[in-house]
Design an enzyme around this catalytic site. Structure first.
Site, mmCIF file in Angstrom:
data_model
loop_
_atom_site.group_PDB
_atom_site.id
_atom_site.type_symbol
_atom_site.label_atom_id
_atom_site.label_comp_id
_atom_site.label_asym_id
_atom_site.label_seq_id
_atom_site.Cartn_x
_atom_site.Cartn_y
_atom_site.Cartn_z
ATOM 1 N N TYR A 1 11.634 36.400 53.128
ATOM 2 C CA TYR A 1 11.086 36.491 51.651
ATOM 3 C C TYR A 1 9.828 35.663 51.713
ATOM 4 O O TYR A 1 10.060 34.384 52.098
ATOM 5 C CB TYR A 1 11.847 36.211 50.591
ATOM 6 C CG TYR A 1 13.146 37.059 50.717
ATOM 7 C CD1 TYR A 1 12.955 38.395 50.066
ATOM 8 C CD2 TYR A 1 14.449 36.686 50.412
ATOM 9 C CE1 TYR A 1 14.045 39.305 49.799
ATOM 10 C CE2 TYR A 1 15.424 37.652 50.438
ATOM 11 C CZ TYR A 1 15.383 38.892 50.092
ATOM 12 O OH TYR A 1 16.403 39.879 49.742
ATOM 13 N N MET B 1 20.334 34.861 50.261
ATOM 14 C CA MET B 1 21.539 35.078 49.469
ATOM 15 C C MET B 1 22.693 34.873 50.595
ATOM 16 O O MET B 1 23.657 33.844 50.280
ATOM 17 C CB MET B 1 21.756 36.081 48.487
ATOM 18 C CG MET B 1 23.081 35.790 47.572
ATOM 19 S SD MET B 1 23.164 37.084 46.623
ATOM 20 C CE MET B 1 21.852 37.228 45.451
ATOM 21 N N LYS C 1 39.650 15.744 43.556
ATOM 22 C CA LYS C 1 39.252 16.618 42.358
ATOM 23 C C LYS C 1 38.138 17.525 42.874
ATOM 24 O O LYS C 1 37.439 17.304 43.844
ATOM 25 C CB LYS C 1 38.335 15.687 41.350
ATOM 26 C CG LYS C 1 37.323 15.063 41.497
ATOM 27 C CD LYS C 1 37.058 13.796 40.496
ATOM 28 C CE LYS C 1 35.637 13.379 41.058
ATOM 29 N NZ LYS C 1 35.418 12.061 40.106
HETATM 30 C C1 LIG Z 1 35.413 10.718 40.877
HETATM 31 C C2 LIG Z 1 35.834 9.419 40.458
HETATM 32 C C3 LIG Z 1 36.389 8.456 41.211
HETATM 33 C C4 LIG Z 1 36.072 8.676 42.709
HETATM 34 O O1 LIG Z 1 34.606 7.986 42.868
HETATM 35 P P1 LIG Z 1 34.205 7.876 44.288
HETATM 36 O O2 LIG Z 1 32.856 7.412 44.173
HETATM 37 O O3 LIG Z 1 34.058 9.366 45.005
HETATM 38 O O4 LIG Z 1 34.928 6.906 45.267
HETATM 39 C C5 LIG Z 1 37.030 7.464 40.917
HETATM 40 N N1 LIG Z 1 37.539 7.376 39.483
HETATM 41 C C6 LIG Z 1 37.030 8.472 38.633
HETATM 42 C C7 LIG Z 1 37.411 8.076 37.050
HETATM 43 C C8 LIG Z 1 36.154 9.621 38.969
HETATM 44 O O5 LIG Z 1 35.833 10.330 38.200
#
Ligand SMILES: *Cc1c(COP(=O)(O)O)cnc(C)c1O
Length: 384
Positions: A277, A325, A50
């Protein structure tokens, strides 16, 4: 690349700004294999790719995982699912967060994404959609057992599951929960697991057939009882640790991501020279200051100004002055032979030196997850 004049094309550049991320495909597959080997033979695996694969580049790694053989891929959103489908990924895509508003559900179903549902309203919405489309629609039910985020509460779960058992138009193909402290607190985690297992047992008694899954990376590494039918590793796949301490049961995995740049300018200066800066960095002796095209707009936090190191010719070099930036300056005084065009490592290994995502995380008071997720999409990801 069309944008390039013939002279540049000869050098076969694929990007111009000398700032890129390298993703080591074989290390990613190594981590997946290591995790698989730690499971029972029939335990399924849902790699969580994700948020653009925790910043590593989502679609490419998802394709690799599918080739290696998995139940499906865990994703963030409908948008991400559509992106993966368009990239030709044909496996199960399970959306881990909920769909709100329900308009998204219709789109998710169209793209054959599996939604996670957390309340009766959404379940009934999916059932009505299934009737409309005359198609049995699949979902996973999320249970809230102590994370304090999404999911049906244990008090409501039994009643909702009875309702689900009376809706033949939809199929609860999975049930899951998410741990809050699997990296630090086994007792609390066991309590979450017990609550979940009781609910799953009841659903099975009603004749529902589904897979149960609860384990993130920290849980799957520390407690085999959490493996159930499927595990959901995220951070471990990328070779990063979910723990902020040494854990003996933790698998030895390999970091997949390196962040690199090249020196685009060098300047020999005398003592008293101000950099960037706010003039927060002033040389106290004759020095060499290099410029690299990496800034906070690339997701390299400005908090690291005057704090972090980078690697040049195998040597640690401190960041000099405020990160801007699009660029930052580094102090390369004492690096033998330093030249414009030298490769700079911001995360990764060069010679005998390594800078880990964890090192940067500590300096900016956060976790390694945020370091890689923050690398902005304008930084090209190169699969090596
Ligand atoms: C992100 C997520 C994971 C993965 O977790 P890790 O700590 O990165 O292994 C598993 N289950 C759900 C529901 C998540 O949102």
């Amino acid at each position: 690349m069309k944008e390039q004049p013939p002279s540049a094309r000869k050098k076969s550049l694929t990007f111009f700004r000398q700032n890129w991320v390298e993703i080591d495909k074989s290390d990613f597959l190594f981590n997946l294999k290591k995790i698989k080997e730690s499971l029972k033979k029939d335990t399924k695996i849902l790699p969580v790719i994700k948020a653009n694969g925790y910043g590593h580049g989502g679609a490419e790694l998802a394709k690799e995982a599918v080739r290696a053989g998995v139940y499906g891929i865990g994703i963030s959103s409908v948008e991400e699912g559509i992106q993966y489908r368009k990239a030709g990924i044909k496996t199960n895509l399970l959306m881990l967060s909920s769909v709100y508003p329900c308009d998204g559900l219709e789109v998710a179903v169209y793209w054959d994404l599996i939604p996670s549902l957390s309340n009766l309203h959404d379940i009934q919405f999916l059932a009505s959609l299934a009737k409309k489309l005359d198609k049995r629609l699949e979902f996973h039910l999320k249970i809230e057992t102590g994370m304090g985020r999404l999911g049906v509460s244990p008090q409501d779960a039994y009643h909702i599951i009875e309702k689900i058992a009376e809706m033949p138009e939809i199929k609860m193909s999975g049930m899951f929960t998410h741990f809050a402290v699997s990296d630090t607190n086994p007792a609390y985690t066991k309590n979450q697991l017990d609550i979940f297992n009781d609910i799953a047992k009841y659903a099975k008694k009603l004749g529902l057939k589904f897979i149960s899954h609860v384990a993130n990376t920290a849980a799957l590494m520390t407690d085999k009882k959490t493996h159930l039918d499927m595990v959901r590793p995220g951070i471990g796949l990328y070779g990063l640790t979910p723990f902020d301490r040494v854990v003996s049961k933790a698998l030895k995995l390999k970091p997949v991501l390196s962040w690199k740049a090249r020196i685009i300018n060098l300047r020999k200066v005398s003592a008293g020279f101000c950099v960037s800066y706010g003039r927060t960095f002033v040389t106290n002796k004759a020095s060499i200051i290099a410029v690299i095209p990496v800034g906070y707009a690339d997701g390299y936090s400005r908090v690291l100004s005057n704090k972090a190191d980078v690697l040049v010719r195998g040597q640690r070099c401190p960041i000099a002055g405020r990160i801007t930036m699009d660029m930052m300056m580094i102090d390369v005084t004492g690096v033998k032979g330093v030249s414009v065009g030298d490769e700079v490592v911001l995360i990764g290994t060069q010679g005998s030196q390594t800078i880990k995502a964890e090192e940067l995380a500590k300096l900016q008071n956060t976790i390694n997850y945020e370091i890689t997720c923050a690398i902005s999409t304008r930084v090209p990801r190169i699969i090596v």
